[in-house]
Scaffold this motif. Sequence first.
Motif, PDB file in Angstrom:
ATOM      1  N   LEU A 115       0.987  -1.027  -0.104  1.00 27.05           N
ATOM      2  CA  LEU A 115       0.051   0.189   0.017  1.00 27.05           C
ATOM      3  C   LEU A 115       0.930   1.148  -0.097  1.00 27.05           C
ATOM      4  O   LEU A 115       1.862   1.396   0.577  1.00 27.05           O
ATOM      5  N   GLY A 116       0.558   2.107  -0.923  1.00 27.29           N
ATOM      6  CA  GLY A 116       1.274   3.324  -0.922  1.00 27.29           C
ATOM      7  C   GLY A 116       0.937   4.112   0.176  1.00 27.29           C
ATOM      8  O   GLY A 116      -0.434   4.046   0.851  1.00 27.29           O
ATOM      9  N   LEU A 117       1.855   4.881   0.780  1.00 22.76           N
ATOM     10  CA  LEU A 117       1.525   5.758   2.023  1.00 22.76           C
ATOM     11  C   LEU A 117       0.920   7.064   1.765  1.00 22.76           C
ATOM     12  O   LEU A 117       1.418   7.810   0.786  1.00 22.76           O
ATOM     13  N   GLY A 118      -0.057   7.506   2.546  1.00 23.95           N
ATOM     14  CA  GLY A 118      -0.790   8.737   2.089  1.00 23.95           C
ATOM     15  C   GLY A 118      -0.051  10.012   2.031  1.00 23.95           C
ATOM     16  O   GLY A 118       0.646  10.196   2.871  1.00 23.95           O
ATOM     17  N   GLY A 119      -0.054  10.739   0.848  1.00 25.74           N
ATOM     18  CA  GLY A 119       0.529  11.649   0.417  1.00 25.74           C
ATOM     19  C   GLY A 119       1.921  11.304  -0.242  1.00 25.74           C
ATOM     20  O   GLY A 119       2.507  12.703  -0.843  1.00 25.74           O
ATOM     21  N   SER A 120       2.093  10.159  -0.591  1.00 24.34           N
ATOM     22  CA  SER A 120       3.284   9.992  -1.448  1.00 24.34           C
ATOM     23  C   SER A 120       3.220  10.368  -2.745  1.00 24.34           C
ATOM     24  O   SER A 120       2.037  10.402  -3.393  1.00 24.34           O
ATOM     25  N   VAL A 121       4.243  10.704  -3.356  1.00 25.06           N
ATOM     26  CA  VAL A 121       4.334  10.959  -5.022  1.00 25.06           C
ATOM     27  C   VAL A 121       4.383   9.684  -5.448  1.00 25.06           C
ATOM     28  O   VAL A 121       4.485   8.639  -5.060  1.00 25.06           O
ATOM     29  N   GLY A 122       4.026   9.530  -6.898  1.00 22.57           N
ATOM     30  CA  GLY A 122       4.140   8.394  -7.589  1.00 22.57           C
ATOM     31  C   GLY A 122       5.226   8.189  -8.211  1.00 22.57           C
ATOM     32  O   GLY A 122       6.343   9.075  -7.954  1.00 22.57           O
ATOM     33  N   THR A 123       5.709   6.992  -8.998  1.00 22.20           N
ATOM     34  CA  THR A 123       6.688   6.640  -9.539  1.00 22.20           C
ATOM     35  C   THR A 123       6.800   7.334 -10.726  1.00 22.20           C
ATOM     36  O   THR A 123       5.745   7.672 -11.480  1.00 22.20           O
ATOM     37  N   PRO A 124       7.880   7.602 -11.594  1.00 17.68           N
ATOM     38  CA  PRO A 124       8.072   7.989 -13.066  1.00 17.68           C
ATOM     39  C   PRO A 124       7.165   6.940 -13.921  1.00 17.68           C
ATOM     40  O   PRO A 124       7.007   5.917 -13.460  1.00 17.68           O
ATOM     41  N   GLU A 125       6.811   7.530 -14.964  1.00 19.51           N
ATOM     42  CA  GLU A 125       6.029   6.535 -15.943  1.00 19.51           C
ATOM     43  C   GLU A 125       6.873   5.385 -16.128  1.00 19.51           C
ATOM     44  O   GLU A 125       8.081   5.312 -16.448  1.00 19.51           O
ATOM     45  N   GLY A 126       6.194   4.019 -15.948  1.00 22.44           N
ATOM     46  CA  GLY A 126       7.005   2.887 -16.281  1.00 22.44           C
ATOM     47  C   GLY A 126       7.537   2.304 -14.918  1.00 22.44           C
ATOM     48  O   GLY A 126       7.959   1.236 -14.633  1.00 22.44           O
ATOM     49  N   GLY A 127       7.456   3.097 -13.745  1.00 19.63           N
ATOM     50  CA  GLY A 127       7.747   2.494 -12.580  1.00 19.63           C
ATOM     51  C   GLY A 127       9.285   2.767 -12.459  1.00 19.63           C
ATOM     52  O   GLY A 127      10.123   3.433 -12.971  1.00 19.63           O
ATOM     53  N   ILE A 128       9.603   2.260 -11.279  1.00 21.62           N
ATOM     54  CA  ILE A 128      11.211   2.081 -10.698  1.00 21.62           C
ATOM     55  C   ILE A 128      11.628   0.631 -10.399  1.00 21.62           C
ATOM     56  O   ILE A 128      10.915  -0.159  -9.661  1.00 21.62           O
ATOM     57  N   THR A 129      12.751   0.232 -11.074  1.00 22.62           N
ATOM     58  CA  THR A 129      13.171  -0.888 -10.664  1.00 22.62           C
ATOM     59  C   THR A 129      14.534  -0.663 -10.145  1.00 22.62           C
ATOM     60  O   THR A 129      15.409  -0.038 -10.926  1.00 22.62           O
ATOM     61  N   ALA A 130      15.078  -1.016  -9.015  1.00 24.32           N
ATOM     62  CA  ALA A 130      16.234  -0.784  -8.401  1.00 24.32           C
ATOM     63  C   ALA A 130      16.584  -1.792  -7.190  1.00 24.32           C
ATOM     64  O   ALA A 130      15.891  -2.665  -6.747  1.00 24.32           O
ATOM     65  N   GLU A 131      18.032  -1.878  -6.932  1.00 26.10           N
ATOM     66  CA  GLU A 131      18.467  -2.728  -5.960  1.00 26.10           C
ATOM     67  C   GLU A 131      17.996  -2.202  -4.787  1.00 26.10           C
ATOM     68  O   GLU A 131      17.675  -0.991  -4.397  1.00 26.10           O
ATOM     69  N   VAL A 132      17.816  -3.107  -3.681  1.00 25.88           N
ATOM     70  CA  VAL A 132      17.205  -2.840  -2.474  1.00 25.88           C
ATOM     71  C   VAL A 132      18.306  -2.952  -1.308  1.00 25.88           C
ATOM     72  O   VAL A 132      19.092  -3.934  -1.351  1.00 25.88           O
ATOM     73  N   ILE A 133      18.343  -1.951  -0.418  1.00 22.82           N
ATOM     74  CA  ILE A 133      19.156  -1.966   0.621  1.00 22.82           C
ATOM     75  C   ILE A 133      18.239  -2.152   1.954  1.00 22.82           C
ATOM     76  O   ILE A 133      17.306  -1.205   2.071  1.00 22.82           O
ATOM     77  N   VAL A 134      18.667  -2.868   2.753  1.00 23.63           N
ATOM     78  CA  VAL A 134      17.701  -3.081   3.914  1.00 23.63           C
ATOM     79  C   VAL A 134      18.408  -2.452   5.334  1.00 23.63           C
ATOM     80  O   VAL A 134      19.604  -2.867   5.789  1.00 23.63           O
ATOM     81  N   VAL A 135      17.535  -1.654   6.089  1.00 24.78           N
ATOM     82  CA  VAL A 135      18.034  -1.180   7.412  1.00 24.78           C
ATOM     83  C   VAL A 135      16.887  -1.428   8.519  1.00 24.78           C
ATOM     84  O   VAL A 135      15.634  -1.476   7.913  1.00 24.78           O
ATOM     85  N   LYS A 136      17.413  -1.528   9.560  1.00 22.96           N
ATOM     86  CA  LYS A 136      16.326  -1.541  10.610  1.00 22.96           C
ATOM     87  C   LYS A 136      16.113  -0.536  11.482  1.00 22.96           C
ATOM     88  O   LYS A 136      15.288  -0.510  12.310  1.00 22.96           O
ATOM     89  N   SER A 137      16.828   0.554  11.234  1.00 23.45           N
ATOM     90  CA  SER A 137      16.824   1.893  11.943  1.00 23.45           C
ATOM     91  C   SER A 137      17.243   2.883  11.337  1.00 23.45           C
ATOM     92  O   SER A 137      18.085   2.654  10.118  1.00 23.45           O
ATOM     93  N   PHE A 138      17.207   4.326  11.649  1.00 24.54           N
ATOM     94  CA  PHE A 138      17.631   5.437  10.865  1.00 24.54           C
ATOM     95  C   PHE A 138      19.153   5.443  11.155  1.00 24.54           C
ATOM     96  O   PHE A 138      20.027   5.997  10.361  1.00 24.54           O
ATOM     97  N   GLU A 139      19.634   4.910  12.478  1.00 22.02           N
ATOM     98  CA  GLU A 139      21.036   4.776  12.634  1.00 22.02           C
ATOM     99  C   GLU A 139      21.804   3.864  11.489  1.00 22.02           C
ATOM    100  O   GLU A 139      22.928   4.356  11.153  1.00 22.02           O
TER     101      GLU A 139
END
Length: 456
Positions: A115-139
């Motif tokens: 679910l997109g979060l309320g107020g979010s902008v959309g992706t560019p046309e065609g969407g975004i495909t990218a590598e993911v980096i995982v973090v558990k905190s802002f730190e």
Amino acid sequence: MRSFATILFLMTFLFQPTQAQSQLETEHKEKARAIIDKAMNSDLALERLTYMSDTFGPRFSGSENLEKSIDWIVETMKEDGFDRVWTQPVSVPNWKRNTESATLISPRERNLPMLGLGGSVGTPEGGITAEVIVVKSFEELEKAGDTVEGKIVLFNAEFTSYGRTVQYRLNGAIEASKHGAVASIIRSVTPYSMQTPHTGVMYYEDGVKKIPHAAITVEDAMLIQRLYDRGDKIEIHLEMNAETLPDAESRNIIAEIEGSEYPEEIIVLGGHIDSWDVGEGVMDDGGGSIASWEAARLMIELGIKPKRTIRVVLWTSEEVGIQGGNEYHRWVKEEEQSLDDHVLAMESDAGVFDPYGFGFTGSDEAFEILSEIGNLLKPIESGEVTRGGGGADIGPLMRDGVPGMGLVVDGSRYFWYHHTDADTMDKLDEEDFNECVATMAVFAYAVADIDTRLPR
């Protein structure tokens, strides 16, 4: 030091308690019993909540569903016999989700419930495909530094408390964008999941590039974490067609039972009538709104006319910025000029599960009186008054000195359904719901009718 007037009041209350106590032991006890009996043996509130949920569905800010439900409530309130029913115009945000999807591309393909979060902008046309980096905190994000550039950040923050964990929903896009991310995703803010993503409002910051921000399920966030920990390269395709349109017009709903002796003194009770655009908003906060309405309607049916005015307010657009609560506060302060005459503000916005009582923010003297009133609810064991409580929509009133209290319920399952497609009628227990109605009604009635005004 306390003022002489306060000391005088305390002496009167402490050493001559017979008047207040005798009221609560006689006429108020009798009427409270009648309110409880009527609430526990009526199906009307449940029928109305069911009708609203089934007929109008989600009631999101700026939507036709919300405005149609408001029209129905106003019409029905007038039929109930309130002394006055009206609406208050409120300008509200108008964000549209539209179509959206998330797909795990690598190391294997899987459609990710999101679910997109309320107020979010959309992706560019065609969407975004990218590598993911995982973090558990802002730190952890800060430590990742430049490696975030061009990637999608997944915040896999385990639920500890709503107040702590929701920070990744609110501010995740800001922090990820500062590090060059092209999008951000959060693990849904919930302690329990059955592949149910949770939406909710999010924020941007001036001067920081806006990037798409969405939520995936707890299960999928944990899956991606395991893949990431094994060293797999993870790619996600994210497509969001969200848009923000010009503000729309909505309305607060206000209904009154005019006080018989002190009509200028007001007890406010209510909930927020808007919901998110998924599910039916039964627990958040259709149930709280209908329960508040029914609490006052029962007094009309029973022929109870309290000394002070009881005002039901169903606030609009709480979910995306508390516009309804803020506008009501502005109107009370600047136009009605009745802020000093608001004796107590009550709110139900934590679900309509088994009620325990109320959390209260106000003076020691008021706390003692409310605790005494709570004894009237011994038959259903929902009269406990604890320190600290309120609500988002009554928050502006409370910050200006109005005593406030929030309905306290068994919240162990509230965040299971919060802001999801699962916030539906089947989660509600009728007995619990009716007890919520009775609890709000008895407190509102007694505060409105006792001889002594609740002290600030």
